[in-house]
Design a protein around this motif. Structure first.
Motif, PDB file in Angstrom:
ATOM      1  N   THR A 234       0.841  -1.201   0.000  1.00 23.26           N
ATOM      2  CA  THR A 234       0.000   0.000   0.000  1.00 23.26           C
ATOM      3  C   THR A 234       0.875   1.250   0.000  1.00 23.26           C
ATOM      4  O   THR A 234       1.935   1.268   0.646  1.00 23.26           O
ATOM      5  N   ALA A 235       0.453   2.258  -0.739  1.00 26.42           N
ATOM      6  CA  ALA A 235       1.155   3.557  -0.716  1.00 26.42           C
ATOM      7  C   ALA A 235       0.128   4.660  -0.531  1.00 26.42           C
ATOM      8  O   ALA A 235      -1.067   4.468  -0.797  1.00 26.42           O
ATOM      9  N   ILE A 236       0.603   5.814  -0.055  1.00 28.51           N
ATOM     10  CA  ILE A 236      -0.266   6.989   0.108  1.00 28.51           C
ATOM     11  C   ILE A 236       0.327   8.133  -0.699  1.00 28.51           C
ATOM     12  O   ILE A 236       1.523   8.422  -0.586  1.00 28.51           O
ATOM     13  N   ALA A 237      -0.489   8.741  -1.557  1.00 30.45           N
ATOM     14  CA  ALA A 237      -0.022   9.850  -2.407  1.00 30.45           C
ATOM     15  C   ALA A 237      -1.044  10.975  -2.364  1.00 30.45           C
ATOM     16  O   ALA A 237      -2.220  10.768  -2.049  1.00 30.45           O
ATOM     17  N   ALA A 238      -0.572  12.182  -2.682  1.00 30.30           N
ATOM     18  CA  ALA A 238      -1.469  13.342  -2.736  1.00 30.30           C
ATOM     19  C   ALA A 238      -1.061  14.232  -3.906  1.00 30.30           C
ATOM     20  O   ALA A 238       0.130  14.335  -4.228  1.00 30.30           O
ATOM     21  N   SER A 239      -2.052  14.844  -4.531  1.00 30.81           N
ATOM     22  CA  SER A 239      -1.748  15.798  -5.610  1.00 30.81           C
ATOM     23  C   SER A 239      -1.164  17.068  -4.984  1.00 30.81           C
ATOM     24  O   SER A 239      -1.372  17.356  -3.809  1.00 30.81           O
ATOM     25  N   ILE A 240      -0.391  17.801  -5.781  1.00 32.88           N
ATOM     26  CA  ILE A 240       0.153  19.096  -5.334  1.00 32.88           C
ATOM     27  C   ILE A 240      -0.246  20.166  -6.348  1.00 32.88           C
ATOM     28  O   ILE A 240      -0.585  19.858  -7.492  1.00 32.88           O
ATOM     29  N   ASN A 241      -0.196  21.428  -5.915  1.00 29.45           N
ATOM     30  CA  ASN A 241      -0.682  22.509  -6.794  1.00 29.45           C
ATOM     31  C   ASN A 241       0.402  23.025  -7.723  1.00 29.45           C
ATOM     32  O   ASN A 241       0.633  24.229  -7.822  1.00 29.45           O
ATOM     33  N   LEU A 242       1.084  22.076  -8.359  1.00 32.03           N
ATOM     34  CA  LEU A 242       1.997  22.373  -9.480  1.00 32.03           C
ATOM     35  C   LEU A 242       1.484  21.532 -10.644  1.00 32.03           C
ATOM     36  O   LEU A 242       1.182  20.343 -10.455  1.00 32.03           O
ATOM     37  N   TYR A 243       1.388  22.140 -11.848  1.00 29.65           N
ATOM     38  CA  TYR A 243       0.664  21.500 -12.947  1.00 29.65           C
ATOM     39  C   TYR A 243       1.471  21.410 -14.231  1.00 29.65           C
ATOM     40  O   TYR A 243       2.359  22.240 -14.477  1.00 29.65           O
ATOM     41  N   THR A 244       1.117  20.406 -15.041  1.00 28.11           N
ATOM     42  CA  THR A 244       1.530  20.368 -16.441  1.00 28.11           C
ATOM     43  C   THR A 244       0.289  20.666 -17.274  1.00 28.11           C
ATOM     44  O   THR A 244      -0.794  20.122 -17.000  1.00 28.11           O
ATOM     45  N   GLN A 245       0.449  21.542 -18.259  1.00 23.58           N
ATOM     46  CA  GLN A 245      -0.683  21.956 -19.091  1.00 23.58           C
ATOM     47  C   GLN A 245      -0.400  21.582 -20.537  1.00 23.58           C
ATOM     48  O   GLN A 245       0.720  21.774 -21.037  1.00 23.58           O
ATOM     49  N   VAL A 246      -1.404  20.994 -21.199  1.00 25.17           N
ATOM     50  CA  VAL A 246      -1.272  20.585 -22.607  1.00 25.17           C
ATOM     51  C   VAL A 246      -2.368  21.265 -23.419  1.00 25.17           C
ATOM     52  O   VAL A 246      -3.558  21.105 -23.132  1.00 25.17           O
ATOM     53  N   ASN A 247      -1.955  22.084 -24.397  1.00 24.65           N
ATOM     54  CA  ASN A 247      -2.905  22.714 -25.324  1.00 24.65           C
ATOM     55  C   ASN A 247      -2.849  21.952 -26.632  1.00 24.65           C
ATOM     56  O   ASN A 247      -1.782  21.778 -27.221  1.00 24.65           O
TER      57      ASN A 247
END
Ligand SMILES: Nc1ncnc2c1ncn2[C@@H]1O[C@H](COP(=O)(O)OP(=O)(O)OP(=O)(O)O)[C@@H](O)[C@H]1O
Ligand SMILES: C[C@@](O)(CCO)CC(=O)[O-]
Ligand SMILES: [Mg+2]
Length: 388
Positions: free
Chosen positions: A24-37
Motif C-alpha cells: 500500500t502507498a499513500i499519495a497526494a496531488s500538489i498545486n503544481l501543474y503540467t498543461q497541454v494545449n
C-alpha cells in the motif's frame, strides 16, 4: 478544434517503490501543474499536414509530416480511443525511429521517453491527424514530483476531449472536470504512457494526478483519504537528476537477489502506509491530539526512509537534507523514485514560521530549492477554445 488540459504533480507520503511490488502507498496531488494545449487542424487548415509538439519549458519543438507517421505506424491509422492499449515492443521500435529523426540534443536525451509516449498516445487516441500540441509545466523533470505522470494525464485528457470517446460540454466556459467514467479512461491511457516512461510503473502517479486529492493505492485499487490533520509539507528539491525507470529496475533487481529479505521490507512498508492512513483520518479533538498524531507520522516517515535505504534508492544529497532538518528536530523522507530528486519534511502545526524560514535558508545554502506546496487539490481538468 482546440482543448487545454492541466494535470497536477504529486507527492508520495509513504510506499514508493514498495507499491510496485504490491504494498500500500499513500499519495497526494500538489498545486503544481503540467498543461497541454491541443489544436487539431482540418486538412485544408494545416497546409503541410504536420504534427507538431512544442515543449515550452525546454524550448524544444518536434515536428513530423502526418504522412510520415502514417507510413511508420500504418496499423494506427484507425484510432482506438475507447480501448487503452499498451505500446508493444514492435510499435516501440517504430516509434523510436520517429523520435530518432528529431535529433534530440544530448542534454535533453531523457525527453526521448516523453516524446515516445506522446506519439503513442496521439496516434492511438486520435489517429494520424494534423495537430499542434503545446506543453508547459511548473514541475521539475525527474525530481520525484510526478512530472511524467502529469504529462501523460494532461495529454491523454486533451486527446480524449477532442475524440468521440468522452462526452463533454464543448461550450462550457472555464475549467471542467470529466465524469468518473471518463476519468477512468483518461487514467488508463495515461498509465500506458507512463509504462513507456517508467518501464514498470505501479500506476499510483497517474492515478493521483487524474483523480487528485489524497489516496491510498494498492495493486491498482485506490481509495480517497479525508485527512483530519492539517498536513504541511516542505518539499526540498536536491536538484540531483535521476531516472525513475532505472531506479525502479534497480529495486526489482535487488529483489531478485534477496527475495525473502525484500519481501519483509515491502511488507513493513505496507504496514506503515496502512497505519499512516488510519492516523491521518482519525478524529482530532484537540491540539494535543494533533501534536501526538504528528509525532506518530514523523516516526512512520523515518521508518519508511530507512526501508527506502534498504531498497537502495538513497543518495548523499538526500542524506544532507535529512541531517539538516534533523538539526531542527524535523523529520524528512524522500518522495518519488529517490536517488536524488525531492525530499518531504513534515512541518508540525505548532512550528513557528521563524523556524521554518531558518530551515529553508539552511537548505537553500546547500544549493537546494525549497517550496511549500498545497496538497490534496483537484485532479485533471479540461477547458475548450481558449476559454479563461
Ligand atoms: N512536460 C513534459 N514534456 C515532455 N516530457 C516530459 C514532461 N514531463 C516529464 N516528461 C518525461 O518524463 C521524464 C521524467 O520522468 P521520471 O518518471 O523519470 O521523473 P518524474 O516523473 O519527474 O519523477 P517520479 O516519477 O519519481 O515522480 C522526462 O525525462 C520526460 O521524458
Ligand atoms: C517509484 C514509484 O513507486 C513512484 C514514483 O513516483 C514508481 C511507481 O510506483 O510507478
Ligand atoms: Mg515519473
Amino acid at each position: 478544434m482546440e482543448a487545454t488540459a492541466r494535470a497536477p504533480g504529486k507527492i508520495i507520503l509513504s510506499g514508493e517503490h514498495a507499491v510496485v511490488h504490491g504494498s500500500t502507498a499513500i499519495a497526494a496531488s500538489i498545486n503544481l501543474y503540467t498543461q497541454v494545449n491541443l489544436r487539431i487542424f482540418d486538412d485544408h487548415e494545416n497546409g503541410d499536414r504536420l504534427l507538431t509538439l512544442q515543449l515550452k519549458d525546454v524550448e524544444l519543438d518536434f515536428s513530423w509530416p502526418v504522412g510520415r507517421i502514417r507510413e511508420a505506424l500504418p496499423e494506427l491509422s484507425t484510432p482506438s480511443s475507447s480501448s487503452p492499449t499498451a505500446c508493444s515492443p514492435q510499435f516501440m521500435k517504430l516509434i523510436a525511429a520517429l523520435v530518432e529523426e528529431q535529433d534530440i540534443p544530448e542534454a535533453n536525451a531523457g525527453l526521448a521517453a516523453g516524446v515516445s509516449a506522446f506519439l503513442w498516445l496521439y496516434a492511438s487516441i486520435l489517429g494520424c491527424k494534423p495537430a499542434t500540441v503545446i506543453v508547459t509545466s511548473d514541475l521539475p523533470f525527474g525530481a520525484g514530483l510526478g512530472s511524467s505522470a502529469a504529462f501523460c494525464v494532461a495529454l491523454s485528457a486533451a486527446l480524449l476531449a477532442l475524440s468521440d470517446a468522452v462526452s463533454l460540454d464543448l461550450n462550457h466556459q472555464g475549467w471542467l472536470t470529466f465524469s468518473e467514467t471518463d476519468l477512468e479512461l483518461v487514467n488508463r491511457w495515461a498509465f500506458e504512457g507512463e509504462k513507456i516512461i517508467h518501464g514498470k510503473p505501479s500506476g499510483i502517479d497517474n492515478t493521483v494526478s487524474t483523480f487528485g486529492n489524497m489516496i491510498t493505492f494498492k495493486l491498482g485499487n485506490l481509495s480517497c483519504i479525508k485527512p483530519t490533520l492539517p498536513l504541511r509539507m516542505l518539499i526540498t528539491n536536491t536538484r540531483v537528476g535521476r531516472n525513475t525507470k532505472a531506479l525502479v529496475a534497480g529495486v526489482s533487481e535487488r529483489t531478485l537477489r534477496h527475495p525473502d529479505a525484500m519481501a519483509s521490507v515491502f511488507s513493513a512498508v505496507d504496514s506503515i502506509s496502512r497505519e499512516l492512513s488510519v492516523i491521518i483520518q482519525s478524529p482530532a479533538p484537540d491540539d494535543l491530539a494533533i501534536t501526538e498524531k504528528e509525532a506518530k507520522l514523523e516516526e512512520l516517515m523515518e521508518m519508511n526512509q530507512g526501508l527506502l535505504q534498504c531498497m537502495g534508492v538513497g543518495h548523499a544529497s538526500i542524506e544532507t537534507v535529512l541531517q539538516t532538518t534533523l538539526k531542527y528536530k524535523l523529520t524528512s523522507k524522500l518522495t518519488g523514485a529517490g536517488g536524488g530528486g525531492c525530499v518531504l519534511t513534515l512541518l508540525p502545526t505548532l512550528l513557528a514560521t521563524s523556524v521554518v524560514d531558518k530551515v529553508i535558508a539552511d537548505l537553500e545554502s546547500c544549493g537546494f530549492q525549497c517550496l511549500i506546496a498545497g496538497i490534496g487539490g483537484k485532479g485533471v481538468e479540461i477547458r475548450f477554445n481558449g476559454s479563461p
